[in-house]
Design an enzyme around this catalytic site. Structure first.
Site, PDB file in Angstrom:
ATOM      1  N   ASP A  67       0.832  -1.207   0.000  1.00 18.53           N
ATOM      2  CA  ASP A  67       0.000   0.000   0.000  1.00 18.53           C
ATOM      3  C   ASP A  67       0.868   1.259   0.000  1.00 18.53           C
ATOM      4  O   ASP A  67       2.085   1.179   0.182  1.00 18.53           O
ATOM      5  CB  ASP A  67      -0.958  -0.012   1.204  1.00 18.53           C
ATOM      6  CG  ASP A  67      -0.284  -0.408   2.515  1.00 18.53           C
ATOM      7  OD1 ASP A  67       0.954  -0.449   2.563  1.00 18.53           O
ATOM      8  OD2 ASP A  67      -1.002  -0.660   3.495  1.00 18.53           O
ATOM      9  N   ASP A 136      -8.122  -2.097  13.884  1.00 18.68           N
ATOM     10  CA  ASP A 136      -9.498  -2.348  13.436  1.00 18.68           C
ATOM     11  C   ASP A 136      -9.589  -3.576  12.531  1.00 18.68           C
ATOM     12  O   ASP A 136     -10.604  -3.810  11.886  1.00 18.68           O
ATOM     13  CB  ASP A 136     -10.075  -1.117  12.723  1.00 18.68           C
ATOM     14  CG  ASP A 136      -9.332  -0.772  11.434  1.00 18.68           C
ATOM     15  OD1 ASP A 136      -8.360  -1.480  11.067  1.00 18.68           O
ATOM     16  OD2 ASP A 136      -9.715   0.211  10.775  1.00 18.68           O
ATOM     17  N   HIS A 138      -7.675  -4.275   9.862  1.00 21.46           N
ATOM     18  CA  HIS A 138      -7.343  -4.119   8.437  1.00 21.46           C
ATOM     19  C   HIS A 138      -6.020  -4.806   8.085  1.00 21.46           C
ATOM     20  O   HIS A 138      -5.126  -4.929   8.926  1.00 21.46           O
ATOM     21  CB  HIS A 138      -7.329  -2.650   7.996  1.00 21.46           C
ATOM     22  CG  HIS A 138      -6.222  -1.805   8.510  1.00 21.46           C
ATOM     23  ND1 HIS A 138      -6.413  -0.592   9.127  1.00 21.46           N
ATOM     24  CD2 HIS A 138      -4.873  -1.963   8.485  1.00 21.46           C
ATOM     25  CE1 HIS A 138      -5.258  -0.062   9.446  1.00 21.46           C
ATOM     26  NE2 HIS A 138      -4.297  -0.872   9.072  1.00 21.46           N
ATOM     27  N   GLU A 143      -9.713  -1.116   4.918  1.00 18.18           N
ATOM     28  CA  GLU A 143     -10.444  -0.732   6.116  1.00 18.18           C
ATOM     29  C   GLU A 143     -11.764  -1.511   6.214  1.00 18.18           C
ATOM     30  O   GLU A 143     -12.182  -2.148   5.235  1.00 18.18           O
ATOM     31  CB  GLU A 143     -10.698   0.781   6.077  1.00 18.18           C
ATOM     32  CG  GLU A 143      -9.428   1.628   6.177  1.00 18.18           C
ATOM     33  CD  GLU A 143      -8.814   1.650   7.587  1.00 18.18           C
ATOM     34  OE1 GLU A 143      -8.937   0.641   8.317  1.00 18.18           O
ATOM     35  OE2 GLU A 143      -8.188   2.672   7.938  1.00 18.18           O
TER      36      GLU A 143
HETATM   37  C1  GLP Z   1      -0.679   0.355   8.597  1.00 22.48           C
HETATM   38  C2  GLP Z   1      -0.345  -0.495   7.389  1.00 22.48           C
HETATM   39  C3  GLP Z   1      -0.677  -1.952   7.629  1.00 22.48           C
HETATM   40  C4  GLP Z   1      -0.133  -2.393   8.979  1.00 22.48           C
HETATM   41  C5  GLP Z   1      -0.750  -1.570  10.072  1.00 22.48           C
HETATM   42  C6  GLP Z   1      -0.334  -2.002  11.467  1.00 22.48           C
HETATM   43  O1  GLP Z   1      -2.007   0.708   8.656  1.00 22.48           O
HETATM   44  N1  GLP Z   1      -1.030  -0.058   6.210  1.00 22.48           N
HETATM   45  O2  GLP Z   1      -0.107  -2.732   6.578  1.00 22.48           O
HETATM   46  O3  GLP Z   1      -0.404  -3.753   9.178  1.00 22.48           O
HETATM   47  O4  GLP Z   1      -0.329  -0.222   9.845  1.00 22.48           O
HETATM   48  O5  GLP Z   1       0.883  -1.410  11.817  1.00 22.48           O
HETATM   49  P1  GLP Z   1       1.749  -1.818  13.076  1.00 22.48           P
HETATM   50  O6  GLP Z   1       2.384  -3.120  12.753  1.00 22.48           O
HETATM   51  O7  GLP Z   1       2.727  -0.705  13.217  1.00 22.48           O
HETATM   52  O8  GLP Z   1       0.812  -1.901  14.220  1.00 22.48           O
END
Ligand code: GLP
Length: 260
Positions: A67, A136, A138, A143
């Site tokens: 992404d 959440d 995702h 989302e």
């Molecule tokens: C972002 C990314 C996701 C990731 C999420 C959780 O939203 N787009 O790919 O999984 O963060 O991040 P973290 O691992 O820092 O909690």
């Protein structure tokens, strides 16, 4: 779905790195699916170590990121293209030309998303996709209530996601409202998916992912439909799972030849 619960993020990172190393040794031109966020960082550190100490070779590998924010200027330190380069691909011997990400700065976003789908397909599809999970539920930036069949497209971020990610920016106001992300249908086509989650703040999302119904309110739950999905959890992230003892028992008694 295989659920592995271990005492900390380091042993989880070792397992994920083992799977990636085994893939690269079997298929040097493998296509890796890379995720940003903090959860995969120990995996990248472990791979860098193996590259430096044991010569783990990425020279023929390809990588596609999940992404990208929309609206950040090229080279912005929090653009996912930059983050992946800084945290991983710039530290191993993968060719920069082989590292791809969705284009969040394109004038024609739908066309850029289609081109990204085409590029993944032209490379032969993703062999191993690393994933984190948002609070959440995702994956990527899919989302809640994203189509479970979605392809790469633009999404509006939930405020909670913006707040979660504000720690990487100077302030909440600087976090973009939109991102382009591989869709859930895109992610499901990866041959092996490894999701890493750590910390109590992920416990509810992990429970919905593993033991909830397949439902777009927790988009990660779509991984229940994937034939080869591995979920790597520390104790805190696993703390709301009803069948945690069963997952531990299964892993403890797994045939050693099986791998992830
Ligand atoms: C972002 C990314 C996701 C990731 C999420 C959780 O939203 N787009 O790919 O999984 O963060 O991040 P973290 O691992 O820092 O909690």
């Amino acid at each position: 779905m295989e659920v592995v619960i271990l005492a900390g993020i380091r042993p989880l990172a070792t397992l994920a790195a083992d799977a990636i190393e085994a893939l690269l040794r079997r298929k040097p031109d493998a296509v890796l699916g890379l995720a940003t966020g903090s959860s995969p960082l120990p995996v990248y550190d472990e791979l860098v170590l193996r590259h430096e100490q044991r010569g783990l070779d990425f020279s023929r590998a390809h990588a596609f990121t999940l992404d990208e924010y929309v609206g950040l200027p090229a080279g912005h330190p929090q653009s996912y293209r930059e983050v992946i380069r800084r945290e991983f691909t710039g530290r191993v011997n993968i060719s920069p030309d082989n590292v791809h990400g969705p284009d969040g700065a394109a004038a024609d976003i739908p066309a850029a998303c289609q081109a990204y789908e085409d590029a993944i397909r032209a490379a032969g599809g993703v062999d191993l996709q690393l994933l984190g999970i948002g609070t959440d539920g995702h994956v990527g930036f899919n989302e809640p209530v994203s189509s479970l069949a979605s392809r790469t497209r633009i999404k509006t971020l939930v405020e909670q996601t913006r707040r979660d990610n504000a720690r990487f920016f100077g302030s909440l106001a600087e976090v973009p409202h939109h991102a382009v992300t591989q869709g859930l249908g895109t992610i499901l086509e990866a041959r092996h998916v490894i999701l890493v989650a750590a910390g109590a703040q992920k416990a509810q999302a992990v429970r919905d992912l593993v033991e909830g119904p397949v439902a777009a309110i927790c988009t990660a739950s779509v991984l229940q439909l994937h034939p080869h999905a591995t979920v790597l959890l520390d104790e805190a992230a696993a703390s709301s799972l009803r069948l945690a003892d069963y997952y531990r028992h299964s892993y403890d008694n797994k045939p050693s030849w099986q791998g992830l």
